[in-house]
Design a protein around this motif. Sequence first.
Motif, mmCIF file in Angstrom:
data_model
loop_
_atom_site.group_PDB
_atom_site.id
_atom_site.type_symbol
_atom_site.label_atom_id
_atom_site.label_comp_id
_atom_site.label_asym_id
_atom_site.label_seq_id
_atom_site.Cartn_x
_atom_site.Cartn_y
_atom_site.Cartn_z
ATOM 1 N N GLY A 158 0.823 -1.201 0.000
ATOM 2 C CA GLY A 158 0.000 0.000 0.000
ATOM 3 C C GLY A 158 0.854 1.246 0.000
ATOM 4 N N LEU A 159 0.171 2.392 0.029
ATOM 5 C CA LEU A 159 0.840 3.673 0.178
ATOM 6 C C LEU A 159 0.623 4.131 1.607
ATOM 7 C CD1 LEU A 159 -0.083 5.484 -3.153
ATOM 8 C CD2 LEU A 159 2.061 4.354 -2.542
ATOM 9 N N LEU A 160 1.707 4.547 2.250
ATOM 10 C CA LEU A 160 1.689 4.855 3.670
ATOM 11 C C LEU A 160 2.244 6.248 3.914
ATOM 12 C CD1 LEU A 160 1.462 3.767 6.670
ATOM 13 C CD2 LEU A 160 3.847 3.037 6.407
ATOM 14 N N GLY A 161 1.668 6.907 4.910
ATOM 15 C CA GLY A 161 2.187 8.177 5.389
ATOM 16 C C GLY A 161 2.041 8.213 6.893
ATOM 17 N N GLU A 162 3.016 8.826 7.570
ATOM 18 C CA GLU A 162 2.988 8.894 9.037
ATOM 19 C C GLU A 162 3.226 10.318 9.491
ATOM 20 O OE1 GLU A 162 4.676 4.583 10.391
ATOM 21 O OE2 GLU A 162 6.166 6.064 9.754
ATOM 22 N N GLY A 163 2.619 10.647 10.636
ATOM 23 C CA GLY A 163 2.805 11.968 11.208
ATOM 24 C C GLY A 163 2.275 12.005 12.622
ATOM 25 N N ASN A 164 2.281 13.188 13.209
ATOM 26 C CA ASN A 164 1.747 13.401 14.549
ATOM 27 C C ASN A 164 0.596 14.385 14.465
ATOM 28 O OD1 ASN A 164 3.380 11.912 16.603
ATOM 29 N ND2 ASN A 164 5.031 12.929 15.466
ATOM 30 N N VAL A 165 -0.495 14.035 15.149
ATOM 31 C CA VAL A 165 -1.687 14.874 15.174
ATOM 32 C C VAL A 165 -2.123 14.993 16.627
ATOM 33 C CG1 VAL A 165 -4.062 15.148 14.385
ATOM 34 C CG2 VAL A 165 -2.373 14.053 12.884
ATOM 35 N N ALA A 166 -2.158 16.192 17.131
ATOM 36 C CA ALA A 166 -2.593 16.448 18.512
ATOM 37 C C ALA A 166 -1.872 15.533 19.502
ATOM 38 C CB ALA A 166 -4.105 16.285 18.628
ATOM 39 N N GLY A 167 -0.570 15.329 19.276
ATOM 40 C CA GLY A 167 0.217 14.498 20.181
ATOM 41 C C GLY A 167 0.064 13.002 19.982
ATOM 42 N N THR A 168 -0.657 12.605 18.946
ATOM 43 C CA THR A 168 -0.873 11.187 18.649
ATOM 44 C C THR A 168 -0.168 10.828 17.357
ATOM 45 O OG1 THR A 168 -3.056 11.256 19.697
ATOM 46 C CG2 THR A 168 -2.642 9.430 18.203
ATOM 47 N N LYS A 169 0.610 9.753 17.388
ATOM 48 C CA LYS A 169 1.246 9.273 16.163
ATOM 49 C C LYS A 169 0.168 8.636 15.295
ATOM 50 C CE LYS A 169 5.175 6.946 14.274
ATOM 51 N NZ LYS A 169 6.452 6.302 14.456
ATOM 52 N N VAL A 170 0.147 9.007 14.020
ATOM 53 C CA VAL A 170 -0.901 8.572 13.093
ATOM 54 C C VAL A 170 -0.259 8.014 11.828
ATOM 55 C CG1 VAL A 170 -2.832 9.357 11.657
ATOM 56 C CG2 VAL A 170 -2.511 10.321 13.937
ATOM 57 N N ALA A 171 -0.807 6.899 11.360
ATOM 58 C CA ALA A 171 -0.418 6.332 10.074
ATOM 59 C C ALA A 171 -1.647 6.302 9.176
ATOM 60 C CB ALA A 171 0.142 4.926 10.244
ATOM 61 N N LEU A 172 -1.475 6.725 7.939
ATOM 62 C CA LEU A 172 -2.532 6.673 6.927
ATOM 63 C C LEU A 172 -2.104 5.656 5.877
ATOM 64 C CD1 LEU A 172 -3.098 10.523 6.438
ATOM 65 C CD2 LEU A 172 -4.402 8.969 7.904
ATOM 66 N N LEU A 173 -3.006 4.724 5.568
ATOM 67 C CA LEU A 173 -2.673 3.649 4.630
ATOM 68 C C LEU A 173 -3.754 3.515 3.565
ATOM 69 C CD1 LEU A 173 -0.855 1.144 3.913
ATOM 70 C CD2 LEU A 173 -2.318 -0.181 5.468
ATOM 71 N N LYS A 174 -3.302 3.431 2.312
ATOM 72 C CA LYS A 174 -4.191 3.161 1.179
ATOM 73 C C LYS A 174 -3.702 1.858 0.530
ATOM 74 C CE LYS A 174 -4.650 6.687 -1.629
ATOM 75 N NZ LYS A 174 -4.475 7.973 -2.360
ATOM 76 N N PRO A 175 -4.406 0.736 0.743
ATOM 77 C CA PRO A 175 -3.993 -0.518 0.119
ATOM 78 C C PRO A 175 -3.977 -0.391 -1.405
ATOM 79 C CG PRO A 175 -5.597 -0.941 1.843
ATOM 80 C CD PRO A 175 -5.566 0.551 1.625
ATOM 81 N N MET A 176 -2.942 -0.912 -2.025
ATOM 82 C CA MET A 176 -2.815 -0.888 -3.481
ATOM 83 C C MET A 176 -3.067 -2.272 -4.077
ATOM 84 S SD MET A 176 -2.057 2.233 -4.590
ATOM 85 C CE MET A 176 -3.154 3.011 -3.413
ATOM 86 N N THR A 177 -3.813 -3.078 -3.367
ATOM 87 C CA THR A 177 -4.054 -4.471 -3.758
ATOM 88 C C THR A 177 -5.357 -4.663 -4.510
ATOM 89 O OG1 THR A 177 -5.126 -4.780 -1.627
ATOM 90 C CG2 THR A 177 -2.804 -5.412 -1.793
ATOM 91 N N PHE A 178 -6.106 -3.624 -4.770
ATOM 92 C CA PHE A 178 -7.485 -3.640 -5.225
ATOM 93 C C PHE A 178 -8.368 -4.057 -4.060
ATOM 94 C CE2 PHE A 178 -5.388 -3.538 -9.306
ATOM 95 C CZ PHE A 178 -6.172 -2.625 -10.004
ATOM 96 N N MET A 179 -9.594 -3.610 -4.129
ATOM 97 C CA MET A 179 -10.529 -3.723 -3.014
ATOM 98 C C MET A 179 -10.615 -5.134 -2.436
ATOM 99 S SD MET A 179 -12.626 -1.995 -1.115
ATOM 100 C CE MET A 179 -13.105 -0.503 -1.970
#
Length: 186
Positions: free
Chosen positions: A44-65
């Motif tokens: 998948g495509l991944l991005g990480e960051g911090n939001v309001a003191g919380t570590k957050v990962a965003l993931l979009k699977p690239m495997t098809f639904m």
Amino acid sequence: MKWIVGLGNPGTAYAGTRHNVGFMAVDALAKRFGISVTQSKSKGLLGEGNVAGTKVALLKPMTFMNLSGESVRGYMDYYKANLEDLIVVYDDLDTEIGKIRLRYQGSAGGHNGIKSIIQHTGTQIFNRVRMGISRPEPGMNIADYVLSNFPKSEADKVASMVDQTCDAIEYALTHPFDQTMAKYNR
């Protein structure tokens, strides 16, 4: 770490389709949080960051639904991620266009992406945000419908739904999911 998985199909041909509202929500969250979702990881495509003191990962699977669970499982295994920190965002035929519904468990309800996640995680217990796309007119093929683009007449409802989804997820980063459900399930 909280991780948000938006379901959709990769490629520009699917970008504006009903089945890709999960991707739309993750893209909107990435913009809101200043996170770049471009790193290729766990199928998948991944991005990480911090939001309001919380570590957050965003993931979009690239495997098809239909194979979304492969990416979710890969992420879980590699990052030792906990299912209780997961929020899956996806399209739902049984929710009215423009509305969202939050749940913390349940069956796949006919959604192949959720079915794949349940299969690969071995549980139906994980947080979800269902984004409404409504059912098609009688006689229309479901696959054709979910792979169709939103008409311009629904653009405002879709934009509002994406914003509401982002608001709910941002709230869930700092509040228990049951409180988030109480606030956003109206």
